[in-house]
Design an enzyme around this catalytic site. Structure first.
Site, PDB file in Angstrom:
ATOM      1  N   SER A 122      51.648  31.887  40.336  1.00  0.00           N
ATOM      2  CA  SER A 122      51.130  33.405  40.282  1.00  0.00           C
ATOM      3  C   SER A 122      50.458  33.504  39.052  1.00  0.00           C
ATOM      4  CB  SER A 122      52.249  34.408  40.599  1.00  0.00           C
ATOM      5  OG  SER A 122      52.685  34.052  41.868  1.00  0.00           O
ATOM      6  N   HIS A 143      45.111  29.837  43.588  1.00  0.00           N
ATOM      7  CA  HIS A 143      45.923  31.192  43.731  1.00  0.00           C
ATOM      8  C   HIS A 143      45.718  31.914  45.202  1.00  0.00           C
ATOM      9  CE1 HIS A 143      47.547  35.376  42.417  1.00  0.00           C
ATOM     10  NE2 HIS A 143      48.398  34.444  42.814  1.00  0.00           N
ATOM     11  N   GLU A 155      41.976  32.413  44.324  1.00  0.00           N
ATOM     12  CA  GLU A 155      41.193  32.186  42.918  1.00  0.00           C
ATOM     13  C   GLU A 155      41.351  30.705  42.728  1.00  0.00           C
ATOM     14  OE1 GLU A 155      42.183  35.907  40.457  1.00  0.00           O
ATOM     15  OE2 GLU A 155      43.862  34.648  40.922  1.00  0.00           O
ATOM     16  N   ASN A 194      46.111  38.917  39.156  1.00  0.00           N
ATOM     17  CA  ASN A 194      47.261  39.271  38.727  1.00  0.00           C
ATOM     18  C   ASN A 194      47.636  39.844  37.295  1.00  0.00           C
ATOM     19  OD1 ASN A 194      49.242  38.843  40.666  1.00  0.00           O
ATOM     20  ND2 ASN A 194      49.679  36.705  40.385  1.00  0.00           N
TER      21      ASN A 194
HETATM   22  N1  LIG Z   1      55.057  35.596  47.165  1.00  0.00           N
HETATM   23  C1  LIG Z   1      53.850  35.829  46.782  1.00  0.00           C
HETATM   24  O1  LIG Z   1      53.438  37.051  47.052  1.00  0.00           O
HETATM   25  C2  LIG Z   1      53.008  35.014  45.926  1.00  0.00           C
HETATM   26  C3  LIG Z   1      51.675  35.066  46.043  1.00  0.00           C
HETATM   27  C4  LIG Z   1      50.858  33.973  45.370  1.00  0.00           C
HETATM   28  C5  LIG Z   1      51.665  33.108  44.538  1.00  0.00           C
HETATM   29  N2  LIG Z   1      52.799  32.953  44.708  1.00  0.00           N
HETATM   30  C6  LIG Z   1      53.289  31.796  44.205  1.00  0.00           C
HETATM   31  O2  LIG Z   1      53.757  30.754  45.142  1.00  0.00           O
HETATM   32  C7  LIG Z   1      54.747  29.991  45.181  1.00  0.00           C
HETATM   33  C8  LIG Z   1      55.972  29.931  46.063  1.00  0.00           C
HETATM   34  O3  LIG Z   1      56.197  31.519  46.218  1.00  0.00           O
HETATM   35  P1  LIG Z   1      56.822  32.138  47.410  1.00  0.00           P
HETATM   36  O4  LIG Z   1      56.778  33.443  47.497  1.00  0.00           O
HETATM   37  O5  LIG Z   1      56.451  31.234  48.694  1.00  0.00           O
HETATM   38  O6  LIG Z   1      58.562  31.639  47.094  1.00  0.00           O
HETATM   39  P2  LIG Z   1      59.674  31.084  48.476  1.00  0.00           P
HETATM   40  O7  LIG Z   1      60.798  31.281  47.771  1.00  0.00           O
HETATM   41  O8  LIG Z   1      59.502  31.777  49.526  1.00  0.00           O
HETATM   42  O9  LIG Z   1      59.298  29.582  48.344  1.00  0.00           O
HETATM   43  C9  LIG Z   1      59.255  28.722  47.752  1.00  0.00           C
HETATM   44  C10 LIG Z   1      59.755  27.358  48.238  1.00  0.00           C
HETATM   45  O10 LIG Z   1      59.760  26.336  47.573  1.00  0.00           O
HETATM   46  C11 LIG Z   1      61.158  25.255  47.927  1.00  0.00           C
HETATM   47  N3  LIG Z   1      61.411  24.552  46.768  1.00  0.00           N
HETATM   48  C12 LIG Z   1      61.814  24.812  45.646  1.00  0.00           C
HETATM   49  N4  LIG Z   1      61.871  23.698  44.912  1.00  0.00           N
HETATM   50  C13 LIG Z   1      61.232  22.772  45.239  1.00  0.00           C
HETATM   51  C14 LIG Z   1      61.057  21.396  45.254  1.00  0.00           C
HETATM   52  N5  LIG Z   1      61.591  20.853  44.047  1.00  0.00           N
HETATM   53  N6  LIG Z   1      60.501  20.802  45.991  1.00  0.00           N
HETATM   54  C15 LIG Z   1      60.291  21.199  47.197  1.00  0.00           C
HETATM   55  N7  LIG Z   1      60.301  22.480  47.698  1.00  0.00           N
HETATM   56  C16 LIG Z   1      60.972  23.265  46.693  1.00  0.00           C
HETATM   57  C17 LIG Z   1      62.022  26.275  48.203  1.00  0.00           C
HETATM   58  O11 LIG Z   1      63.150  25.749  49.001  1.00  0.00           O
HETATM   59  C18 LIG Z   1      61.225  27.336  49.151  1.00  0.00           C
HETATM   60  O12 LIG Z   1      61.515  27.265  50.302  1.00  0.00           O
HETATM   61  C19 LIG Z   1      55.457  30.522  43.537  1.00  0.00           C
HETATM   62  O13 LIG Z   1      54.744  29.903  42.487  1.00  0.00           O
HETATM   63  C20 LIG Z   1      54.802  31.941  43.636  1.00  0.00           C
HETATM   64  O14 LIG Z   1      54.647  32.352  42.261  1.00  0.00           O
HETATM   65  C21 LIG Z   1      53.574  34.102  45.377  1.00  0.00           C
END
Ligand SMILES: NC(=O)c1ccc[n+]([C@@H]2O[C@H](COP(=O)([O-])OP(=O)(O)OC[C@H]3O[C@@H](n4cnc5c(N)ncnc54)[C@H](O)[C@@H]3O)[C@@H](O)[C@H]2O)c1
Length: 323
Positions: A122, A143, A155, A194
């Protein structure tokens, strides 16, 4: 091994690997599968990984799309298994620099040369995530916005080390999958979306903290006021609409009065310290129960789905009128 300077042939079907099957990862996998690409999906949490296919099918059903696309997503037992024959890897694991760096070290060890490595972070600069890798010409950021299958923007962030071909292939891949992919030319924390969002959130929190209004009023002002225009009128289009002279006159008065805090608000820090984490604990800036939280989530999804359907209908209409 660098892919800079090469012009790799783009296979019609790219082999996609998605690392992290949570909120973002399963949705990103879904978008690529719907676009016809074979997808390998891995998560270190077996429960999250096992739940992903049903989650994707549920999303497709709700969207009225063919659930058979979910069959193109195959679960992988390890990172190496997921990326071994991939053309494009995207990481969507926890927003933690050390975790992401460890994931990319494992990806680099197993992915073929020429495979692009992308992070869906993010706000973390892409260069910091990829710093330990041998070939950074094939690395960049992609992104997405939640939910990935309803919000069109991606992005595409280059670093000083990203090869132009890496950017070009990534933009083409995402555009062909129906996304609106924009090229972000500098690897700044928070990229474009962001940075803009959190400039707004900083002022929103500052207004509440200063007792100007409550959180509900902030949300009403945005949703019933300028937020109504945002889907069709970006801020700089708006500045041109009202005139840059009026925009200058406004900035001469208001900018000096806006929050210039360079760290998180103490009010926000207090909420977190007190366990007021938002909808998941029943209270954050505002109070929530299961019904009111579900109403917000359902309303958001309906709104985003309608917007997408309207755009698709408009595009189909434009296609017909030019035939
Ligand atoms: N939630 C949002 O709105 C959003 C939007 C854009 C970007 N992001 C980014 O996307 C990424 C994921 O966010 P999310 O909201 O899906 O989080 P989430 O917690 O729903 O999913 C993350 C997943 O990663 C897994 N994980 C953790 N460590 C791991 C590893 N070493 N190997 C494999 N899997 C692993 C976890 O088990 C979990 O299922 C983050 O970097 C977040 O900042 C999130």
């Amino acid at each position: 091994m660098s892919i800079a300077g090469a012009t790799p042939a783009k296979p019609a079907r790219e082999r996609i690997a998605v690392i992290g099957a949570g909120l973002m990862g399963h949705g990103i996998a879904q978008v690529f599968a719907v676009a016809g690409h074979p997808v390998r999906l891995y998560d270190s949490d077996p429960g999250t990984l096992a739940a992903a296919p049903a989650r994707i099918r549920g999303n497709l059903e709700a969207l009225g799309q063919d659930v058979a696309a979910a069959d193109r997503v195959r679960l992988a037992a390890t990172v190496a298994d997921a990326v071994a024959d991939a053309d494009f890897v995207v990481e969507a694991v926890a927003e933690d620099l050390a975790v992401k760096r460890a994931v990319f070290a494992a990806v680099e060890a197993a992915a073929p040369a020429g495979c692009i490595l992308a992070s869906n972070t993010s706000v973390i600069p892409i260069g910091a995530i990829m710093a330990g890798l041998a070939d950074r010409s094939r690395t960049l950021g992609t992104h997405w916005f939640n939910p990935p299958f309803l919000v069109p923007l991606v992005e595409v962030i280059e670093t000083p080390e990203t090869a132009p071909e890496t950017v070009a292939r990534t933009l083409a891949l995402h555009r062909a999958a129906g996304k609106i992919a924009v090229h972000v030319r500098r690897d700044l924390p928070g990229f474009i979306g962001n940075r803009l969002q959190h400039a707004l959130w900083r002022e929103a929190i500052a207004l509440v903290e200063a007792g100007v209004c409550d959180a509900e009023t902030v949300d009403t002002v945005v949703k019933a006021g300028f937020g109504r225009r945002l889907p069709v009128l970006g801020p700089l289009e708006n500045a041109d609409l009202v005139g840059t002279d009026l925009t200058l006159a406004i900035h001469q008065i208001v900018l000096a009065d806006l929050s210039r805090a360079t760290g998180p608000s103490p009010y926000l820090e207090r909420l977190v310290a007190e366990g007021r984490l938002g909808m998941k604990t029943g209270q954050g800036f505002r109070r929530w129960d299961a019904a009111s939280a579900a109403a917000v989530r359902d309303g958001l999804r309906r709104h985003l789905q309608r917007a997408l359907e309207d755009e698709q209908a408009a595009a189909a209409g434009a296609g017909e009128s030019t035939q």
